[in-house]
Design a protein around this motif. Sequence first.
Motif, mmCIF file in Angstrom:
data_model
loop_
_atom_site.group_PDB
_atom_site.id
_atom_site.type_symbol
_atom_site.label_atom_id
_atom_site.label_comp_id
_atom_site.label_asym_id
_atom_site.label_seq_id
_atom_site.Cartn_x
_atom_site.Cartn_y
_atom_site.Cartn_z
ATOM 1 N N LEU A 1 -75.229 -11.738 -21.308
ATOM 2 C CA LEU A 1 -74.166 -10.948 -20.677
ATOM 3 C C LEU A 1 -73.111 -11.844 -20.036
ATOM 4 C CD1 LEU A 1 -73.122 -8.172 -19.357
ATOM 5 C CD2 LEU A 1 -74.535 -8.849 -17.395
ATOM 6 N N VAL A 2 -71.850 -11.539 -20.306
ATOM 7 C CA VAL A 2 -70.725 -12.165 -19.605
ATOM 8 C C VAL A 2 -69.961 -11.041 -18.919
ATOM 9 C CG1 VAL A 2 -68.631 -13.544 -19.812
ATOM 10 C CG2 VAL A 2 -70.575 -13.998 -21.331
ATOM 11 N N SER A 3 -69.932 -11.060 -17.597
ATOM 12 C CA SER A 3 -69.306 -9.978 -16.844
ATOM 13 C C SER A 3 -68.138 -10.503 -16.016
ATOM 14 C CB SER A 3 -70.323 -9.302 -15.912
ATOM 15 O OG SER A 3 -69.684 -8.325 -15.103
ATOM 16 N N LEU A 4 -67.016 -9.851 -16.136
ATOM 17 C CA LEU A 4 -65.862 -10.199 -15.308
ATOM 18 C C LEU A 4 -65.972 -9.600 -13.912
ATOM 19 C CD1 LEU A 4 -63.602 -12.079 -16.278
ATOM 20 C CD2 LEU A 4 -64.819 -11.009 -18.173
ATOM 21 N N TYR A 5 -67.044 -8.869 -13.650
ATOM 22 C CA TYR A 5 -67.370 -8.472 -12.276
ATOM 23 C C TYR A 5 -68.211 -9.554 -11.581
ATOM 24 C CZ TYR A 5 -65.597 -3.669 -12.490
ATOM 25 O OH TYR A 5 -64.789 -2.547 -12.553
ATOM 26 N N ASP A 6 -68.543 -10.621 -12.294
ATOM 27 C CA ASP A 6 -69.242 -11.757 -11.710
ATOM 28 C C ASP A 6 -68.238 -12.536 -10.866
ATOM 29 O OD1 ASP A 6 -70.607 -14.053 -11.088
ATOM 30 O OD2 ASP A 6 -71.114 -14.585 -13.149
ATOM 31 N N ILE A 7 -68.380 -12.482 -9.552
ATOM 32 C CA ILE A 7 -67.411 -13.103 -8.655
ATOM 33 C C ILE A 7 -67.384 -14.620 -8.828
ATOM 34 C CG2 ILE A 7 -66.850 -13.484 -6.215
ATOM 35 C CD1 ILE A 7 -67.926 -10.682 -5.646
ATOM 36 N N ALA A 8 -68.528 -15.213 -9.160
ATOM 37 C CA ALA A 8 -68.548 -16.658 -9.376
ATOM 38 C C ALA A 8 -67.801 -17.054 -10.640
ATOM 39 C CB ALA A 8 -69.991 -17.152 -9.446
ATOM 40 N N LEU A 9 -67.787 -16.179 -11.622
ATOM 41 C CA LEU A 9 -67.111 -16.464 -12.886
ATOM 42 C C LEU A 9 -65.610 -16.224 -12.799
ATOM 43 C CD1 LEU A 9 -67.344 -17.176 -15.929
ATOM 44 C CD2 LEU A 9 -67.676 -14.728 -16.360
ATOM 45 N N ALA A 10 -65.211 -15.174 -12.122
ATOM 46 C CA ALA A 10 -63.788 -14.802 -12.050
ATOM 47 C C ALA A 10 -63.391 -14.455 -10.618
ATOM 48 C CB ALA A 10 -63.506 -13.629 -12.991
ATOM 49 N N PRO A 11 -63.391 -15.451 -9.712
ATOM 50 C CA PRO A 11 -63.027 -15.154 -8.314
ATOM 51 C C PRO A 11 -61.596 -14.667 -8.150
ATOM 52 C CG PRO A 11 -63.183 -17.533 -8.692
ATOM 53 C CD PRO A 11 -63.745 -16.865 -9.908
ATOM 54 N N SER A 12 -60.713 -15.014 -9.084
ATOM 55 C CA SER A 12 -59.312 -14.595 -8.941
ATOM 56 C C SER A 12 -59.140 -13.091 -9.064
ATOM 57 C CB SER A 12 -58.443 -15.294 -9.990
ATOM 58 O OG SER A 12 -58.820 -14.907 -11.308
ATOM 59 N N LEU A 13 -60.126 -12.395 -9.652
ATOM 60 C CA LEU A 13 -60.008 -10.942 -9.805
ATOM 61 C C LEU A 13 -60.384 -10.187 -8.533
ATOM 62 C CD1 LEU A 13 -61.375 -10.320 -13.424
ATOM 63 C CD2 LEU A 13 -58.998 -10.288 -12.627
ATOM 64 N N VAL A 14 -60.999 -10.871 -7.570
ATOM 65 C CA VAL A 14 -61.378 -10.185 -6.326
ATOM 66 C C VAL A 14 -60.151 -9.631 -5.609
ATOM 67 C CG1 VAL A 14 -62.463 -10.440 -4.066
ATOM 68 C CG2 VAL A 14 -63.513 -11.497 -6.077
ATOM 69 N N PRO A 15 -59.108 -10.435 -5.333
ATOM 70 C CA PRO A 15 -57.911 -9.858 -4.700
ATOM 71 C C PRO A 15 -57.147 -8.903 -5.613
ATOM 72 C CG PRO A 15 -57.537 -12.173 -5.255
ATOM 73 C CD PRO A 15 -58.995 -11.910 -5.474
ATOM 74 N N VAL A 16 -57.254 -9.095 -6.926
ATOM 75 C CA VAL A 16 -56.584 -8.185 -7.861
ATOM 76 C C VAL A 16 -57.166 -6.775 -7.739
ATOM 77 C CG1 VAL A 16 -56.193 -7.655 -10.301
ATOM 78 C CG2 VAL A 16 -55.971 -10.012 -9.484
ATOM 79 N N ARG A 17 -58.487 -6.687 -7.541
ATOM 80 C CA ARG A 17 -59.164 -5.379 -7.425
ATOM 81 C C ARG A 17 -59.048 -4.782 -6.032
ATOM 82 N NH1 ARG A 17 -63.381 -8.058 -10.572
ATOM 83 N NH2 ARG A 17 -64.405 -8.637 -8.613
ATOM 84 N N ALA A 18 -58.752 -5.591 -5.048
ATOM 85 C CA ALA A 18 -58.802 -5.145 -3.651
ATOM 86 C C ALA A 18 -57.945 -3.900 -3.436
ATOM 87 C CB ALA A 18 -58.339 -6.260 -2.722
ATOM 88 N N GLY A 19 -58.552 -2.857 -2.882
ATOM 89 C CA GLY A 19 -57.840 -1.630 -2.558
ATOM 90 C C GLY A 19 -57.637 -0.681 -3.717
ATOM 91 N N LEU A 20 -58.056 -1.076 -4.929
ATOM 92 C CA LEU A 20 -57.868 -0.217 -6.098
ATOM 93 C C LEU A 20 -59.092 0.660 -6.320
ATOM 94 C CD1 LEU A 20 -56.323 -2.651 -8.753
ATOM 95 C CD2 LEU A 20 -55.123 -1.032 -7.268
ATOM 96 N N GLU A 21 -58.861 1.849 -6.843
ATOM 97 C CA GLU A 21 -59.969 2.653 -7.319
ATOM 98 C C GLU A 21 -60.557 1.990 -8.561
ATOM 99 O OE1 GLU A 21 -59.511 7.030 -7.314
ATOM 100 O OE2 GLU A 21 -57.432 6.621 -6.754
ATOM 101 N N ARG A 22 -61.823 2.281 -8.823
ATOM 102 C CA ARG A 22 -62.505 1.611 -9.921
ATOM 103 C C ARG A 22 -61.807 1.851 -11.251
ATOM 104 N NH1 ARG A 22 -68.803 2.605 -11.842
ATOM 105 N NH2 ARG A 22 -68.669 1.375 -13.761
ATOM 106 N N ARG A 23 -61.259 3.017 -11.464
ATOM 107 C CA ARG A 23 -60.613 3.315 -12.746
ATOM 108 C C ARG A 23 -59.388 2.434 -12.984
ATOM 109 N NH1 ARG A 23 -60.231 7.614 -9.528
ATOM 110 N NH2 ARG A 23 -61.795 8.697 -10.785
ATOM 111 N N ASP A 24 -58.867 1.805 -11.925
ATOM 112 C CA ASP A 24 -57.705 0.932 -12.068
ATOM 113 C C ASP A 24 -58.085 -0.537 -12.167
ATOM 114 O OD1 ASP A 24 -55.814 3.040 -11.960
ATOM 115 O OD2 ASP A 24 -56.034 3.140 -9.787
ATOM 116 N N HIS A 25 -59.386 -0.843 -12.114
ATOM 117 C CA HIS A 25 -59.806 -2.232 -12.306
ATOM 118 C C HIS A 25 -59.487 -2.671 -13.731
ATOM 119 C CE1 HIS A 25 -63.140 -2.007 -8.969
ATOM 120 N NE2 HIS A 25 -61.927 -1.768 -8.509
#
Length: 574
Positions: A263-287
């Motif tokens: 499995l490769v998951s872009l919800y893996d914070i260690a793999l893609a830390p730059s997406l944490v602020p991108v998701r911040a405050g968004l509803e899940r459907r907008d991730h």
Amino acid sequence: MSLGSAALALHTQQFPISTTGEAGARPLNIANSNNDKLHSFGFGSKIEQWSLDEGPAENATGNLIFDTVHSLLQHWPNTRYRNGHNIIPGTIPIGTLLYHGTTRNAIPGEPEWTATDPEHSLFFARGDRAGWHLTLAATRPLKVLYFDGNSAAKVPEGTMDIQDIIAWGEVQPERFFDERLRIEDLCKWGKEFGIDGFARMEMDFEVMLCDFTAGVEVVSFLHVRVLWKDNNRDPPRYRPMHSGSWHNRYPGDSRIVLDLAGLVSLYDIALAPSLVPVRAGLERRDHRVFGISPEDISQLMRKLTEVVSRPHPGSGIDWKALAHVIVDRYADRLELVRHLLNFTSSDSQELLQRAKLVQTQLRVMLAPYLLDATVVPSADTPGLHPLQWASPMFRLCATTHTTAMTYQVPLMTPSERLLLKAIEDTTREICRVTTNMWAVGVMSGFETLFPIELDGEPDVAQIMNDWRQDTQKLMSWLDWSIWIKCRPACGPEEICYLPTWPLNAPTPSPLRQPPQDPQNTTDAPAEVNRLADQVGHPPEGSAIADAFSSIGTPMEEWKRPQPKCVRRLPPLQF
């Protein structure tokens, strides 16, 4: 510290563990491990680590990894959340049939699309009342990569993000209809690793097959008569929607066998830390993956290369079954608790009886962990948190499914350790909330198994209200699509349906045509061609979807699809 993380910590001096690459996945000698210590909760058993007041961190993604993994290859949840975040290697077993519809009397000599159900491929065999329909059978296990989400939906909102990165090195949302170059460039990348194709979900599941002469044989290539004119008597567009619905729930489309150890998951914070602020405050459907940094793209591609090249088979744990066991165990029970709490009454006895019904259901969920030695202290015991006595039950509930796996941690791939952590995070929160609710009921005198003497009357209405909020918050955090259903249930002439692409996709204002490849011979169906004609080049940026204007489907219904019963017989309306 989580159970899996603590087990890893025991071996840090012996062997450095990588959480984002495959290089660290080597077995260790654990023959001399202290078994008694393992089974006596030596990992993370300090009482402060099992506080009933400590919920998940704000940016935690364990629940999202758990839910997306449980939803793999299921049509319903991947229609609800279209933008996939996972890449998983898999195989298509020997003898599995794949189907390809076309208007040409020729077997493709270049990468093309195949369907797992003929209802889907026949949709593409359009012509003057007839078309060609090819049936293939796998002669060896076909090596594929699966993109989750509604990953074949041609919209600029994020469904194609991960594919863009693999094909072109970055997300290019303006190329959402550039399917010919997408399949060719994906196949070019995959050739080095022996990848035969890429599995996606459109109206139904499909495989982008790279070579029609490798690993497959022709079962039949038939000139078939098809009814193409779309009318309410026998609309062709309905058939792939119906066949797709066969895979709505677990186990999904079982003809694609996924290897979750890769499995490769872009919800893996260690793999893609730059997406944490991108998701911040968004509803899940907008991730979505749009906004990922170049550094994280490089790390993703290294990880993916390691996964598809790795010789290490992993621990052998059936992660798919384990996730399903947990959903089976709690989904119906939490739904029943929510139903019981949806109750108000001015009659105090009615309210008390309803509270006791809820207490019973909470006890049922926790029954395997209710220790006979438990001593319930009085609420005013000095120096003690009023619910601290319930921590052993919380710990048992949260760790039972994963305790034995600590022996397997050294054999796990990094992907498996990510899965273990996601399961731990999920079960911990379920058990924290349910144990807390149950313990409050005990202290309020609702529990017959652990009776106590009360100094006064409990505020039943307030307890019920707190329970209601706790249950709703937990279920919202888990966000399992099994709870999304048609209410009341559909009749025998109906199916439960979520608005999906292409029938319900709104379109942006036509600014200019998307890039067209003169060699494009994808045989897109008429509905898709009409949609392509209407879709212009979308504006760049994170608010692409906001530029959409509705054609047939309100934007709110498209962005937040809600289940509805639609007819299986004329007259049809989606």
